[in-house]
Design a protein around this motif. Structure first.
Motif, mmCIF file in Angstrom:
data_model
loop_
_atom_site.group_PDB
_atom_site.id
_atom_site.type_symbol
_atom_site.label_atom_id
_atom_site.label_comp_id
_atom_site.label_asym_id
_atom_site.label_seq_id
_atom_site.Cartn_x
_atom_site.Cartn_y
_atom_site.Cartn_z
ATOM 1 N N GLN A 153 0.823 -1.213 0.000
ATOM 2 C CA GLN A 153 0.000 0.000 0.000
ATOM 3 C C GLN A 153 0.854 1.259 0.000
ATOM 4 O OE1 GLN A 153 -3.109 0.441 -0.453
ATOM 5 N NE2 GLN A 153 -4.155 -1.496 0.028
ATOM 6 N N GLU A 154 2.020 1.201 0.614
ATOM 7 C CA GLU A 154 2.876 2.392 0.670
ATOM 8 C C GLU A 154 3.315 2.817 -0.730
ATOM 9 O OE1 GLU A 154 7.156 3.872 2.565
ATOM 10 O OE2 GLU A 154 6.316 1.920 3.121
ATOM 11 N N LEU A 155 3.797 1.862 -1.525
ATOM 12 C CA LEU A 155 4.188 2.190 -2.896
ATOM 13 C C LEU A 155 2.979 2.643 -3.698
ATOM 14 C CD1 LEU A 155 6.232 2.304 -5.192
ATOM 15 C CD2 LEU A 155 5.837 -0.149 -5.581
ATOM 16 N N ARG A 156 1.861 1.985 -3.507
ATOM 17 C CA ARG A 156 0.657 2.359 -4.258
ATOM 18 C C ARG A 156 0.276 3.815 -3.989
ATOM 19 N NH1 ARG A 156 -3.348 -0.193 -6.938
ATOM 20 N NH2 ARG A 156 -5.366 0.868 -7.038
ATOM 21 N N GLN A 157 0.291 4.210 -2.728
ATOM 22 C CA GLN A 157 -0.092 5.581 -2.397
ATOM 23 C C GLN A 157 0.864 6.592 -3.019
ATOM 24 O OE1 GLN A 157 -2.975 6.537 -0.940
ATOM 25 N NE2 GLN A 157 -3.431 4.338 -1.149
ATOM 26 N N ARG A 158 2.138 6.224 -3.107
ATOM 27 C CA ARG A 158 3.109 7.137 -3.729
ATOM 28 C C ARG A 158 2.845 7.302 -5.218
ATOM 29 N NH1 ARG A 158 7.429 4.380 -1.053
ATOM 30 N NH2 ARG A 158 8.305 3.797 -3.079
ATOM 31 N N LEU A 159 2.308 6.247 -5.853
ATOM 32 C CA LEU A 159 2.143 6.264 -7.313
ATOM 33 C C LEU A 159 0.761 6.723 -7.757
ATOM 34 C CD1 LEU A 159 3.992 2.935 -8.149
ATOM 35 C CD2 LEU A 159 4.856 5.264 -8.413
ATOM 36 N N LEU A 160 -0.173 6.851 -6.834
ATOM 37 C CA LEU A 160 -1.474 7.385 -7.208
ATOM 38 C C LEU A 160 -1.346 8.879 -7.489
ATOM 39 C CD1 LEU A 160 -3.795 5.609 -4.591
ATOM 40 C CD2 LEU A 160 -3.720 5.199 -7.068
ATOM 41 N N PRO A 161 -2.091 9.446 -8.448
ATOM 42 C CA PRO A 161 -3.172 8.824 -9.215
ATOM 43 C C PRO A 161 -2.746 8.197 -10.543
ATOM 44 C CG PRO A 161 -3.144 11.159 -9.656
ATOM 45 C CD PRO A 161 -2.017 10.901 -8.693
ATOM 46 N N SER A 162 -1.425 8.093 -10.777
ATOM 47 C CA SER A 162 -0.973 7.597 -12.080
ATOM 48 C C SER A 162 -1.493 6.188 -12.369
ATOM 49 C CB SER A 162 0.552 7.609 -12.142
ATOM 50 O OG SER A 162 1.052 8.919 -12.038
ATOM 51 N N ILE A 163 -1.583 5.346 -11.326
ATOM 52 C CA ILE A 163 -2.019 3.971 -11.532
ATOM 53 C C ILE A 163 -3.446 3.913 -12.051
ATOM 54 C CG2 ILE A 163 -2.455 1.753 -10.391
ATOM 55 C CD1 ILE A 163 -0.374 2.586 -8.280
ATOM 56 N N THR A 164 -4.284 4.828 -11.582
ATOM 57 C CA THR A 164 -5.719 4.785 -11.901
ATOM 58 C C THR A 164 -6.132 5.869 -12.894
ATOM 59 O OG1 THR A 164 -6.176 6.149 -9.941
ATOM 60 C CG2 THR A 164 -6.300 3.765 -9.675
ATOM 61 N N ARG A 165 -5.177 6.455 -13.578
ATOM 62 C CA ARG A 165 -5.495 7.561 -14.489
ATOM 63 C C ARG A 165 -6.531 7.174 -15.532
ATOM 64 N NH1 ARG A 165 -0.638 8.466 -16.388
ATOM 65 N NH2 ARG A 165 -0.114 10.109 -14.912
ATOM 66 N N PHE A 166 -6.385 6.017 -16.113
ATOM 67 C CA PHE A 166 -7.322 5.619 -17.159
ATOM 68 C C PHE A 166 -8.682 5.260 -16.566
ATOM 69 C CE2 PHE A 166 -3.746 5.825 -19.764
ATOM 70 C CZ PHE A 166 -4.103 5.656 -21.088
ATOM 71 N N LYS A 167 -8.699 4.663 -15.415
ATOM 72 C CA LYS A 167 -9.962 4.277 -14.789
ATOM 73 C C LYS A 167 -10.786 5.487 -14.391
ATOM 74 C CE LYS A 167 -11.939 1.061 -11.500
ATOM 75 N NZ LYS A 167 -12.776 0.494 -12.569
ATOM 76 N N GLU A 168 -10.118 6.504 -13.947
ATOM 77 C CA GLU A 168 -10.837 7.707 -13.503
ATOM 78 C C GLU A 168 -11.585 8.388 -14.638
ATOM 79 O OE1 GLU A 168 -7.846 8.953 -9.849
ATOM 80 O OE2 GLU A 168 -7.692 9.952 -11.784
ATOM 81 N N THR A 169 -11.215 8.116 -15.877
ATOM 82 C CA THR A 169 -11.871 8.769 -17.007
ATOM 83 C C THR A 169 -12.891 7.884 -17.676
ATOM 84 O OG1 THR A 169 -10.210 8.010 -18.585
ATOM 85 C CG2 THR A 169 -9.793 10.097 -17.445
ATOM 86 N N SER A 170 -13.080 6.647 -17.192
ATOM 87 C CA SER A 170 -13.977 5.717 -17.879
ATOM 88 C C SER A 170 -15.424 6.033 -17.551
ATOM 89 C CB SER A 170 -13.649 4.289 -17.474
ATOM 90 O OG SER A 170 -13.853 4.099 -16.090
#
Length: 445
Positions: free
Chosen positions: A428-445
């Motif tokens: 979760q620590e790495l994930r939080q550092r990389l958000l919102p890049s990980i979910t960029r495409f999902k956020e626009t769907s």
């Protein structure tokens, strides 16, 4: 024993999956050999994959030497599943028959149904004799290179092996299912900061884009290159854009709507062409390329780049765009091509190729090393998944239909054993550092 019990064990974090019985049957997305003629006389654009695809129970295969049986938590849709579903350019049962003649072990793949899918994330259930790198309970993703390596041609680059195949397309027991059978050397560690569905969406397209742009077997992109990327917000193009930006190149992203243009800009691309808004159409009619449109397209690129032509053209649409791609590449430039989703018969003016010393490089998926390196970049958070939507396995045919119509952005995922989205993250620590890049495409769907 049911696959539901396996799912519950995985979700509970149980590691001793090797002690659990394997179910006799599992649910999978298939096509049937006795239906390959269902689209005869139908134009390609009117072939609906929802008519040929089945979600059904099939018998569980036993892993043989060098193989692994994986509990599939999630998978994704690639264009090869579209081709399989509409039986183009030929029914994939021809691939299965040819493979089945190879050996007693391969004969298991020659069945009257074909389990599709060339991506997965999941957990190893069983390994066959001779497998030592992986064990039951390991969390994995799979690349789709199935190769025998019994001939010398494949030992410098395994994609050149005469018995190279794409798993789930040219072999059976693919990833759009609750269970999947793979060669153990297809497995790679699942990135710990991703959900099951995010991890499942990168294997094929990320590895393909890596070979196509970065590898010595592709365009060998370098810092400062200008890279024209077709379909830059789609499955392949969204990864190519990231590789260009990370590698010090300048992507020129070609998209087909204002929404997709905005998505490319949010990914970091500054030079974007909305081909629909510009009205580009590279054919005067079915048989006649429109050279004036090639010229207009080239000028549009130069207006964005300050007068530079692309060093590399990242080609995958095929027939609709290939002539323009050859034309716009700079003198001495490279057109690197795979897939041909709009048609396999390409037309171009060879004068622009030979007199300007350009190169056409054909690439196809990736070898084991390239796939591993591409997955390593995902695991390090340097390349991100581009998942836009995930369907349940029961609606997988609708997911394939979306990809067929190109109404999606990035990648379309399929939840197999995973009961809902958002599960499977361990870091979760790495994930939080990389958000919102990980979910960029999902956020626009």
């Amino acid at each position: 024993m049911s696959t539901g019990a396996i799912r519950d064990a995985v979700l509970a974090g149980e590691s001793d999956l090797g002690a659990m019985p394997v179910p006799e049957f599992y649910t999978a997305l298939t096509v049937h050999a006795d239906e390959v003629g269902m689209f005869e006389g139908v134009s390609s654009e009117f072939k609906d994959p929802r008519k040929s695809l089945h979600v059904e129970e099939v018998p569980t295969p036993e892993p043989g030497p060098g193989e692994a049986l994986v509990a599939v938590m999630a998978s994704s849709v690639n264009y090869n599943t579209v081709w399989s579903a509409i039986f183009e350019p030929l029914p994939t049962f021809a691939f299965l028959r040819r493979y089945g003649r190879r050996s007693e072990l391969a004969r298991r793949h020659d069945l009257p149904y074909h389990v599709l899918g060339s991506d997965l994330s999941g957990v190893v259930l069983r390994v066959g004799p001779g497998v030592s790198k992986w064990k039951p309970g390991d969390r994995v993703v799979a690349h789709c290179l199935s190769v025998e390596l019994e001939d010398p041609e494949g030992h410098d680059d395994s994609m050149l092996d005469p018995e190279q195949r794409i798993w789930g397309f040219e072999t059976n027991f693919g990833g759009l299912a609750e269970l999947a059978l793979v060669k153990a050397n297809q497995l790679m560690p699942m990135p710990a900061h991703l959900t099951w569905e995010e991890a499942a969406c990168s294997g094929l397209v990320n590895s393909t884009a890596y070979r196509q742009l970065v590898s010595r077997n592709g365009a060998q992109m370098k810092q400062g290159d200008t890279v024209l990327i077709w379909g830059a917000s789609g499955g392949l193009g969204s990864y190519a854009t990231q590789f260009a930006l990370n590698g010090g190149a300048t992507p020129v992203c070609v998209v087909s709507s204002p929404e997709k243009a905005e998505l490319a800009r949010r990914a970091g691309a500054e030079l974007v062409i909305d081909r629909a808004a510009e009205g580009f159409s590279f054919w005067s009619d079915e048989h006649t390329p429109d050279v004036a449109e090639w010229r207009r397209f080239g000028q549009c690129i130069r207006d964005l780049t300050g007068g530079e032509d692309p060093d590399i053209v990242f080609e995958h649409p095929g027939r609709d765009t290939f002539g323009a791609s050859v034309y716009v590449a700079r003198r001495g430039g490279t057109i690197v091509t795979c897939a041909s989703t709009t048609g396999f018969q390409h037309s171009f003016d060879n004068r622009y190729l030979w007199m300007n010393l350009k190169r056409v490089v054909g690439t196809h998926f990736a070898n084991y090393h390239e796939a591993w390196q591409a997955n390593r970049l995902i695991a390090k958070g340097m390349i991100h998944p581009t998942l836009s939507r995930a369907y349940p396995l029961t609606s997988a045919a609708d997911a394939v239909h979306d990809v067929r119509r190109n109404v999606h952005q990035g990648k379309v995922g399929v939840l197999c054993l995973a009961p809902e989205e958002g599960l499977g993250v361990r870091d979760q620590e790495l994930r939080q550092r990389l958000l919102p890049s990980i979910t960029r495409f999902k956020e626009t769907s």
